[in-house]
Scaffold this motif. Structure first.
Motif, PDB file in Angstrom:
ATOM      1  N   ILE A 182       2.018   5.180  16.446  1.00 54.18           N
ATOM      2  CA  ILE A 182       3.395   4.766  16.149  1.00 54.18           C
ATOM      3  C   ILE A 182       3.484   3.314  15.669  1.00 54.18           C
ATOM      4  O   ILE A 182       4.071   3.057  14.609  1.00 54.18           O
ATOM      5  N   PRO A 183       2.902   2.344  16.383  1.00 57.81           N
ATOM      6  CA  PRO A 183       3.007   0.955  15.887  1.00 57.81           C
ATOM      7  C   PRO A 183       2.353   0.766  14.517  1.00 57.81           C
ATOM      8  O   PRO A 183       2.888   0.053  13.665  1.00 57.81           O
ATOM      9  N   LEU A 184       1.232   1.393  14.315  1.00 59.13           N
ATOM     10  CA  LEU A 184       0.566   1.281  13.019  1.00 59.13           C
ATOM     11  C   LEU A 184       1.429   1.907  11.929  1.00 59.13           C
ATOM     12  O   LEU A 184       1.585   1.340  10.840  1.00 59.13           O
ATOM     13  N   GLY A 185       2.002   3.054  12.224  1.00 62.04           N
ATOM     14  CA  GLY A 185       2.848   3.738  11.248  1.00 62.04           C
ATOM     15  C   GLY A 185       4.054   2.917  10.839  1.00 62.04           C
ATOM     16  O   GLY A 185       4.461   2.938   9.664  1.00 62.04           O
ATOM     17  N   THR A 186       4.625   2.161  11.769  1.00 63.67           N
ATOM     18  CA  THR A 186       5.785   1.329  11.426  1.00 63.67           C
ATOM     19  C   THR A 186       5.411   0.215  10.454  1.00 63.67           C
ATOM     20  O   THR A 186       6.266  -0.255   9.706  1.00 63.67           O
ATOM     21  N   GLU A 187       4.148  -0.189  10.459  1.00 65.27           N
ATOM     22  CA  GLU A 187       3.699  -1.211   9.504  1.00 65.27           C
ATOM     23  C   GLU A 187       3.235  -0.584   8.188  1.00 65.27           C
ATOM     24  O   GLU A 187       3.388  -1.190   7.120  1.00 65.27           O
ATOM     25  N   VAL A 188       2.671   0.604   8.257  1.00 63.43           N
ATOM     26  CA  VAL A 188       2.098   1.227   7.064  1.00 63.43           C
ATOM     27  C   VAL A 188       3.177   1.857   6.179  1.00 63.43           C
ATOM     28  O   VAL A 188       3.143   1.693   4.946  1.00 63.43           O
ATOM     29  N   ILE A 189       4.106   2.569   6.761  1.00 67.14           N
ATOM     30  CA  ILE A 189       5.111   3.316   5.990  1.00 67.14           C
ATOM     31  C   ILE A 189       5.809   2.436   4.943  1.00 67.14           C
ATOM     32  O   ILE A 189       5.901   2.832   3.773  1.00 67.14           O
ATOM     33  N   PRO A 190       6.278   1.233   5.277  1.00 69.51           N
ATOM     34  CA  PRO A 190       6.924   0.416   4.240  1.00 69.51           C
ATOM     35  C   PRO A 190       5.979  -0.028   3.118  1.00 69.51           C
ATOM     36  O   PRO A 190       6.429  -0.405   2.039  1.00 69.51           O
ATOM     37  N   LYS A 191       4.671   0.010   3.372  1.00 69.23           N
ATOM     38  CA  LYS A 191       3.700  -0.454   2.370  1.00 69.23           C
ATOM     39  C   LYS A 191       3.100   0.684   1.539  1.00 69.23           C
ATOM     40  O   LYS A 191       2.210   0.440   0.733  1.00 69.23           O
ATOM     41  N   LEU A 192       3.560   1.913   1.750  1.00 67.78           N
ATOM     42  CA  LEU A 192       3.056   3.027   0.948  1.00 67.78           C
ATOM     43  C   LEU A 192       3.515   2.851  -0.501  1.00 67.78           C
ATOM     44  O   LEU A 192       4.676   2.544  -0.771  1.00 67.78           O
ATOM     45  N   ARG A 193       2.584   3.044  -1.434  1.00 74.38           N
ATOM     46  CA  ARG A 193       2.874   2.882  -2.854  1.00 74.38           C
ATOM     47  C   ARG A 193       2.277   4.061  -3.626  1.00 74.38           C
ATOM     48  O   ARG A 193       1.218   4.576  -3.262  1.00 74.38           O
ATOM     49  N   PHE A 194       2.962   4.420  -4.691  1.00 76.91           N
ATOM     50  CA  PHE A 194       2.506   5.543  -5.502  1.00 76.91           C
ATOM     51  C   PHE A 194       2.426   5.164  -6.992  1.00 76.91           C
ATOM     52  O   PHE A 194       2.366   6.019  -7.854  1.00 76.91           O
ATOM     53  N   GLU A 195       2.424   3.836  -7.295  1.00 77.88           N
ATOM     54  CA  GLU A 195       2.436   3.385  -8.686  1.00 77.88           C
ATOM     55  C   GLU A 195       1.114   3.613  -9.412  1.00 77.88           C
ATOM     56  O   GLU A 195       1.096   3.952 -10.583  1.00 77.88           O
ATOM     57  N   TYR A 196       0.000   3.388  -8.768  1.00 74.70           N
ATOM     58  CA  TYR A 196      -1.289   3.563  -9.424  1.00 74.70           C
ATOM     59  C   TYR A 196      -2.174   4.481  -8.585  1.00 74.70           C
ATOM     60  O   TYR A 196      -1.877   4.759  -7.426  1.00 74.70           O
ATOM     61  N   ALA A 197      -3.237   4.983  -9.166  1.00 73.93           N
ATOM     62  CA  ALA A 197      -4.028   6.071  -8.592  1.00 73.93           C
ATOM     63  C   ALA A 197      -4.567   5.774  -7.193  1.00 73.93           C
ATOM     64  O   ALA A 197      -4.398   6.583  -6.279  1.00 73.93           O
ATOM     65  N   ALA A 198      -5.218   4.649  -7.001  1.00 77.44           N
ATOM     66  CA  ALA A 198      -5.818   4.339  -5.693  1.00 77.44           C
ATOM     67  C   ALA A 198      -4.753   4.251  -4.605  1.00 77.44           C
ATOM     68  O   ALA A 198      -4.927   4.777  -3.501  1.00 77.44           O
ATOM     69  N   ALA A 199      -3.646   3.604  -4.908  1.00 81.79           N
ATOM     70  CA  ALA A 199      -2.559   3.475  -3.924  1.00 81.79           C
ATOM     71  C   ALA A 199      -1.930   4.833  -3.633  1.00 81.79           C
ATOM     72  O   ALA A 199      -1.603   5.146  -2.480  1.00 81.79           O
ATOM     73  N   ALA A 200      -1.762   5.643  -4.676  1.00 79.25           N
ATOM     74  CA  ALA A 200      -1.163   6.975  -4.490  1.00 79.25           C
ATOM     75  C   ALA A 200      -2.075   7.870  -3.650  1.00 79.25           C
ATOM     76  O   ALA A 200      -1.601   8.597  -2.768  1.00 79.25           O
TER      77      ALA A 200
END
Length: 191
Positions: free
Chosen positions: A51-69
């Motif tokens: 849960i704590p990790l997810g609260t930090e990761v979710i806002p940083k999810l990106r789908f603009e380029y292949a590696a991030a997506a």
């Protein structure tokens, strides 16, 4: 007279064997409950640490380029797998630890069912139970013990089946947690 003594001896040996089996079944049930109880904190750790990790990761999810997506998609996939494994593990562990009721002998024979706690409590008081027990012969005692051994065998079967299923779902949860956590830290650490 020899055949009466031999029959009494055989019945006594059968009762002794049935009690030994009864104690073995009880030991298996206790061990299964103990094992399940030890594994619950580990399962809760995996759930709570996500849960704590997810609260930090979710806002940083990106789908603009292949590696991030790919990383974001994999994080979401492993998070769903972790959640599914966590919930399924909790269901299985609660089934393994849930007390069971008698199914084999739910309708006791009047004065004949003396071992299962619900049957004992159907006597009006301890004196009535004592009276019923004191009138019991070796065959009736053997029947009571074997009925309970059968009940315990059903309980063991259910507990062990659920623990085996839990072992699979727990491994699934651990793998999903490891991958999700690694990807989560990678997502947080990239700029």
């Amino acid at each position: 007279m020899d055949s009466v003594e031999k029959t009494a001896s055989t019945t006594s040996e059968q009762i002794e064997f049935a009690w030994h089996n009864f104690e073995d079944q009880q030991a298996i049930i206790r061990a299964a409950d103990l094992k399940a109880g030890y594994l619950v904190p580990f399962l809760l750790f995996f759930g709570a640490s996500t849960i704590p990790l997810g609260t930090e990761v979710i806002p940083k999810l990106r789908f603009e380029y292949a590696a991030a997506a790919i990383a974001s998609g994999l994080y979401l996939f492993t998070s769903v797998a972790l959640t599914a494994g966590f919930v399924w593990s909790l269901v299985l562990i609660s089934r393994a630890m849930t007390p069971r009721i008698a199914r084999h002998h739910q309708s006791p024979r009047e004065g004949a069912s003396l071992l299962y706690y619900e049957h004992v409590l159907r006597h009006k008081d301890s004196a009535a139970y004592y009276e019923a027990l004191s009138k019991s012969g070796p065959e009736q005692l053997l029947r009571n013990v074997t009925d309970q051994v059968f009940e315990l065998s059903l309980i063991c079967k259910l507990k062990l089946e659920n623990l085996r299923g839990f072992a699979v779902s727990f491994k699934w949860t651990v793998v999903a947690w490891c991958v999700s956590t690694a990807i989560g830290f990678w997502i947080i650490g990239r700029k």
